[in-house]
Design an enzyme around this catalytic site. Structure first.
Site, mmCIF file in Angstrom:
data_model
loop_
_atom_site.group_PDB
_atom_site.id
_atom_site.type_symbol
_atom_site.label_atom_id
_atom_site.label_comp_id
_atom_site.label_asym_id
_atom_site.label_seq_id
_atom_site.Cartn_x
_atom_site.Cartn_y
_atom_site.Cartn_z
ATOM 1 N N CYS A 29 0.797 -1.232 0.000
ATOM 2 C CA CYS A 29 0.000 0.000 0.000
ATOM 3 C C CYS A 29 0.831 1.284 0.000
ATOM 4 C CB CYS A 29 -0.958 0.001 1.181
ATOM 5 S SG CYS A 29 -1.997 -1.474 1.265
ATOM 6 N N HIS A 58 -3.023 6.887 1.881
ATOM 7 C CA HIS A 58 -3.494 5.619 1.339
ATOM 8 C C HIS A 58 -4.968 5.447 1.675
ATOM 9 C CE1 HIS A 58 -4.203 1.500 0.547
ATOM 10 N NE2 HIS A 58 -4.115 1.104 1.792
ATOM 11 N N ASN A 82 -10.217 0.037 -1.396
ATOM 12 C CA ASN A 82 -8.782 0.039 -1.159
ATOM 13 C C ASN A 82 -8.099 -0.568 -2.378
ATOM 14 O OD1 ASN A 82 -6.146 -0.650 -0.397
ATOM 15 N ND2 ASN A 82 -6.714 -1.211 1.693
#
Length: 314
Positions: A112, A240, A270
């Site tokens: 990430c 993120h 995500n």
């Protein structure tokens, strides 16, 4: 060289949209359960499009927005944790699609935080004189790693890509990409795991939530300090896109009171290494940020790795 700057951004998401109601057909969940826990409403899922397809689409848009062509590019970096092919790497495959001639090309996998890592390495290469124009891409097909019977993970992730064209600045110009703050907690690497030849993602949700909401804001402030800027001076904050509750908690603790905070997780889920350039590109496209605005990018997650830097908006 005095550093580098982001010239333009681009993003791409596959057309298929998966809603919370769609997921309720697959697992024991509903729209309220998902929104209250992670804040996600929809996510995009690739059907028939490869990771290279997603990355190439975003890169083409970034190049078009920059006014540069493939002939100008001498470095291609792709941040991803979902590449299937070991060789050629994703960066080389994207370069071939775009017609980039003889670039340095490599992939980075810090999950990430990958885009901020990739952006830092491109900036370092340009500062060292090893490149002049770089394509930095974050791209993921997270749907390849999902167990669609696990409601704790299948509701979270989506597919997509974002890209930045980064180029050298002349001596004496203000750096457009600030010093990176990066690191990891490898002893806690089992908190987010993608394992096996037929990979499935799993994570310790509460552990990651506590880590992100307590540890990331001080690190984000360090990135501001290295760039010589107070968080209150930021015009944008693009963390993120892990979870809406995490984003809001970090933003509150950071003290970026005048910043537009990216919350693309609501519509995109995500997307791991793609989440920062995807969200950043959308803010610029919508006119929510202006050229020259100081924007903090900060990635965190699997590894547990983190990286962030202050950049100037293209």
């Amino acid at each position: 060289m005095s550093g580098s700057r982001i010239v333009a951004l681009g993003h791409y998401q596959p057309p298929k949209v998966l809603t919370n109601d769609d997921l309720a057909v697959l697992v024991d969940t509903d729209d309220e359960w998902i929104r209250s826990r992670v804040g996600i409403r929809t996510r995009h899922i690739a059907e028939g499009e490869t990771l290279v397809d997603l990355a190439t689409e975003a890169a083409q848009k970034a190049l078009a927005n920059s006014g540069r062509t493939a002939a100008d590019v001498d470095l291609v970096v792709v941040a991803t944790c979902t590449a299937i092919e070991r060789s050629p790497n994703t960066a080389a495959a994207v370069a071939a699609r775009l017609g980039v001639r003889a670039p340095a090309a490599y992939d980075i996998n810090t999950v990430c935080s990958g885009f901020s890592y990739a952006l830092a390495t491109a900036d370092h290469a340009i500062r060292a004189g090893a490149a002049r124009v770089a394509l930095v891409i974050g791209a993921e097909r997270m749907s390849d790693t999902i167990d669609w019977t696990d409601r704790s993970t299948c509701v979270i992730f989506g597919d997509g890509a974002g890209a930045a064209v980064v180029e050298a600045q002349e001596e004496g110009a203000e750096p457009g990409i600030g010093p990176v703050v990066w690191g990891s907690e490898p002893e806690r690497g089992d908190a987010v795991v993608i394992t096996g030849w037929d990979p499935v993602i799993s994570q310790q949700g509460q552990s990651v939530f506590r880590w992100a909401t307590t540890q990331i804001a001080p690190l984000a402030r360090q990135a501001c300090e290295k760039a010589g800027i107070d968080p209150a001076e930021l015009k944008g904050f693009v963390p993120h896109q892990a979870n809406l509750r995490i984003i809001d908690a970090i933003a509150s603790k950071l003290g970026a009171t005048d910043a537009v905070v990216a919350r693309d997780v609501v519509d995109s889920g995500n997307t791991s290494a793609a989440s920062i350039p995807l969200a950043f590109s959308k803010l610029v496209e919508r006119g929510e940020l202006s050229p020259g605005d100081p924007v903090l990018l900060f990635g965190f997650g699997g590894g547990l790795a983190y990286a962030g830097q202050v950049v100037r908006c293209p």
